[in-house]
Design a protein around this motif. Structure first.
Motif, short mmCIF file in Angstrom:
data_model
loop_
_atom_site.label_atom_id
_atom_site.label_comp_id
_atom_site.label_asym_id
_atom_site.label_seq_id
_atom_site.Cartn_x
_atom_site.Cartn_y
_atom_site.Cartn_z
N PHE A 18 9.23 -4.40 12.00
CA PHE A 18 9.90 -4.10 10.73
C PHE A 18 9.15 -4.76 9.58
N ASN A 19 8.80 -6.03 9.75
CA ASN A 19 8.09 -6.76 8.70
C ASN A 19 6.70 -6.15 8.44
N ASN A 59 3.18 -2.93 5.02
CA ASN A 59 2.32 -1.76 4.90
C ASN A 59 2.79 -0.88 3.74
N ALA A 60 4.08 -0.73 3.60
CA ALA A 60 4.62 0.11 2.53
C ALA A 60 4.35 -0.48 1.15
N THR A 61 4.27 -1.80 1.08
CA THR A 61 4.02 -2.46 -0.20
C THR A 61 2.54 -2.83 -0.38
N ASN A 62 1.68 -2.27 0.47
CA ASN A 62 0.23 -2.49 0.42
C ASN A 62 -0.17 -3.95 0.52
N GLN A 63 0.56 -4.72 1.32
CA GLN A 63 0.24 -6.13 1.53
C GLN A 63 -0.38 -6.37 2.90
N ARG A 77 -2.40 -3.81 13.73
CA ARG A 77 -1.37 -4.67 14.32
C ARG A 77 -0.08 -3.89 14.57
N ILE A 78 0.21 -2.90 13.73
CA ILE A 78 1.42 -2.09 13.91
C ILE A 78 1.36 -1.37 15.26
#
Length: 70
Positions: free
Chosen positions: A30-31, A36-40, A46-47
């Motif tokens: 989840f983290n 990934n969604a916030t481009n961080q 790793r996902i």
């Protein structure tokens, strides 16, 4: 960590410990998705690794439950 080593560690654990590991892995996934969604997220591979580890954990839980039922 190599997948063989990870599976060997899973073999040594009890069902309760595996379920705790499963919850932790799902939280990590989840983290990672959030990052990934916030481009961080720098390492997007790793996902995929965590998703496969979740599947491995679920497989071991199923195997151990089947052995326990016999």
């Amino acid at each position: 960590m190599k997948s063989r080593d990870f599976v060997k560690e899973l073999d040594a654990k009890e069902i309760g410990q595996l379920q705790e590991d499963l919850v932790a892995a799902k939280k990590e996934l989840f983290n990672l998705r959030f990052q990934n969604a916030t481009n961080q997220l720098e390492n997007t591979g790793r996902i995929k690794e965590v998703r496969r580890n979740i599947a491995r954990i679920q497989t071991k839980i199923t195997e151990k439950q089947a052995v326990a039922e016999r």
